[in-house]
Design a protein around this motif. Structure first.
Motif, PDB file in Angstrom:
ATOM      1  N   SER A   3      42.743  34.916  56.322  1.00 45.28           N
ATOM      2  CA  SER A   3      41.632  35.856  56.155  1.00 45.28           C
ATOM      3  C   SER A   3      41.728  37.025  57.132  1.00 45.28           C
ATOM      4  O   SER A   3      41.209  38.110  56.865  1.00 45.28           O
ATOM      5  CB  SER A   3      40.290  35.138  56.336  1.00 45.28           C
ATOM      6  OG  SER A   3      39.958  34.933  57.698  1.00 45.28           O
ATOM      7  N   TYR A  27      39.597  37.860  50.726  1.00 47.06           N
ATOM      8  CA  TYR A  27      38.544  36.883  50.992  1.00 47.06           C
ATOM      9  C   TYR A  27      37.178  37.397  50.561  1.00 47.06           C
ATOM     10  O   TYR A  27      36.355  36.642  50.029  1.00 47.06           O
ATOM     11  CB  TYR A  27      38.549  36.495  52.474  1.00 47.06           C
ATOM     12  CG  TYR A  27      39.539  35.373  52.726  1.00 47.06           C
ATOM     13  CD1 TYR A  27      39.112  34.100  53.057  1.00 47.06           C
ATOM     14  CD2 TYR A  27      40.905  35.586  52.552  1.00 47.06           C
ATOM     15  CE1 TYR A  27      40.021  33.061  53.246  1.00 47.06           C
ATOM     16  CE2 TYR A  27      41.822  34.562  52.728  1.00 47.06           C
ATOM     17  CZ  TYR A  27      41.373  33.304  53.064  1.00 47.06           C
ATOM     18  OH  TYR A  27      42.271  32.281  53.222  1.00 47.06           O
ATOM     19  N   TYR A  28      36.934  38.670  50.778  1.00 48.73           N
ATOM     20  CA  TYR A  28      35.652  39.221  50.327  1.00 48.73           C
ATOM     21  C   TYR A  28      35.558  39.227  48.805  1.00 48.73           C
ATOM     22  O   TYR A  28      34.489  39.037  48.236  1.00 48.73           O
ATOM     23  CB  TYR A  28      35.445  40.623  50.902  1.00 48.73           C
ATOM     24  CG  TYR A  28      35.207  40.604  52.397  1.00 48.73           C
ATOM     25  CD1 TYR A  28      34.168  39.852  52.941  1.00 48.73           C
ATOM     26  CD2 TYR A  28      36.032  41.303  53.262  1.00 48.73           C
ATOM     27  CE1 TYR A  28      33.960  39.802  54.307  1.00 48.73           C
ATOM     28  CE2 TYR A  28      35.826  41.268  54.638  1.00 48.73           C
ATOM     29  CZ  TYR A  28      34.790  40.519  55.153  1.00 48.73           C
ATOM     30  OH  TYR A  28      34.582  40.470  56.509  1.00 48.73           O
ATOM     31  N   THR A  81      33.122  36.220  48.225  1.00 47.12           N
ATOM     32  CA  THR A  81      31.822  36.888  48.184  1.00 47.12           C
ATOM     33  C   THR A  81      31.531  37.484  46.819  1.00 47.12           C
ATOM     34  O   THR A  81      30.518  37.147  46.186  1.00 47.12           O
ATOM     35  CB  THR A  81      31.760  37.981  49.265  1.00 47.12           C
ATOM     36  OG1 THR A  81      32.192  37.450  50.527  1.00 47.12           O
ATOM     37  CG2 THR A  81      30.343  38.512  49.402  1.00 47.12           C
ATOM     38  N   SER A 126      32.729  36.217  55.006  1.00 45.87           N
ATOM     39  CA  SER A 126      32.609  36.216  53.541  1.00 45.87           C
ATOM     40  C   SER A 126      31.641  35.140  53.064  1.00 45.87           C
ATOM     41  O   SER A 126      30.907  35.333  52.092  1.00 45.87           O
ATOM     42  CB  SER A 126      33.988  36.015  52.898  1.00 45.87           C
ATOM     43  OG  SER A 126      34.478  34.698  53.090  1.00 45.87           O
TER      44      SER A 126
END
Length: 343
Positions: free
Chosen positions: A82, A89-90, A94, A145
């Motif tokens: 990350s 990762y976002y 997310t 995230s």
């Protein structure tokens, strides 16, 4: 009614699927098999190959099944990765959680259990167990995230007929006591998995990252929780939501930690052998110590862990690692038989 398990072919997700089936639930699994395995999903569960960020796939699942709850495990979890690929990762953790929650709300699915993480806490100012009301301070995009996802779920629950439980995992380890599933991903970064591989000769040794942390032996301390206790907390969270429970964020850990060196000693003690230990500098994004205060999960969800023993956790992890070796040998033997049949 059925429960949708995203990431149900992965480590924790596959344990969850087995536990739901054991409890008499109808289970639907969505997994893109980027790190999971099709063989890890029981035949009794209905399987869809696809990405949790595919809205059309979600709509198809909701149309074809009477889903009343979602247990969301799909996501990326490697802290160092990350740090080098934060936008991945976002997006995966997310943005796709936002899309899944939106699709659930539009489909009238009110119950949502979210796989969060203790990484939202970062380093806390004292070394005692951390409570959910501690100020979040993620040290890496992975933790950030997940924290952002929690915030989105909170706001969605305020605006819609939608309730959730976010469980903040501490360090998950071990395997199903019946030998049905375990951590199988090649190149996994979980310490106990790595140490078990080394104990069985699958690795040349174990790398220890950082010996200068402000801990008793200089190595990082984590609260290790057996995967079976973790999925039991999810079953409790599901029951809590079905009974009308309000949105909740709760820790899942035992309230005591073990250092990296203590874990390695446990693996050597349980496994009956040694392995090379190599020492190096700290990794970016790693915290010195993170230990859970799980009072909320115990009090509000009625969660009562049953596997709180490091050697027991290690013994189940070692048993699964041995089973993986046999599975690989069996697969190889099957290939040899097919080849022989062709000649």
């Amino acid at each position: 009614m059925a429960v949708l398990v995203t990431g149900g072919a992965g480590y924790i997700g596959s344990h969850m699927v087995w536990s739901l089936l054991d409890a008499g639930e109808e289970v639907v699994v969505l997994d893109r098999l980027s790190t999971g395995f099709r063989w890890a999903v029981p035949d009794a569960a209905r399987f869809y190959l696809g990405d949790v960020g595919d809205r059309a796939m979600l709509e198809r699942i909701f149309e074809e099944n009477r889903i009343d709850a979602i247990l969301h495990f799909a996501g990326s979890i490697v802290v160092p990765q990350s740090m080098t690929n934060p936008l991945d990762y976002y997006e995966n953790n997310t943005a796709k959680t936002a899309l899944l929650a939106d699709a659930a709300i539009k489909a009238g699915i009110e119950h949502f259990v979210f796989s969060s993480t203790a990484a939202v806490y970062g380093d806390q100012p004292d070394d005692g167990p951390v409570r959910e009301n501690a100020r979040p301070a993620p040290k890496n995009p992975y933790g950030q995230s997940k924290l952002m996802s929690e915030m989105m779920l909170r706001d969605a629950a305020s605006a819609h007929k939608f309730r959730y439980v976010a469980l903040r995992y501490f360090n998950v380890a071990g395997a199903d006591s019946k030998g049905r599933t375990g951590l199988s991903t090649a190149g996994a970064t979980h310490l106990i998995k790595i140490a078990c591989e080394a104990a069985l000769g699958k690795r040349s040794g174990v790398d220890v990252y950082g010996t200068d942390y402000p801990t008793a032996d200089g190595t990082g301390i984590r609260d290790y929780i057996h995967v079976s206790d973790l999925v039991a907390a999810h079953l409790k969270a599901l029951a809590y939501l079905r009974l009308g429970g309000e949105p909740l964020v709760a820790n899942c850990g035992y309230g005591r930690g073990y250092s990296v060196l203590q874990v390695l000693q446990s693996v050597q003690r349980v496994g009956g052998g040694g392995f090379e230990t190599r020492y190096g500098p700290r990794r970016p994004g790693d915290a010195a110590a993170v230990i859970a205060d799980s009072t909320l999960a115990r009090r509000l969800l009625g969660w009562a862990p049953r596997h709180d023993d490091l050697d027991h956790i290690v013994s189940t992890a070692l048993a699964w690692e041995n089973a993986l070796s046999l599975r690989s040998m069996g697969d190889l033997n099957a290939i040899h038989r097919r080849l022989a049949a062709n000649f």
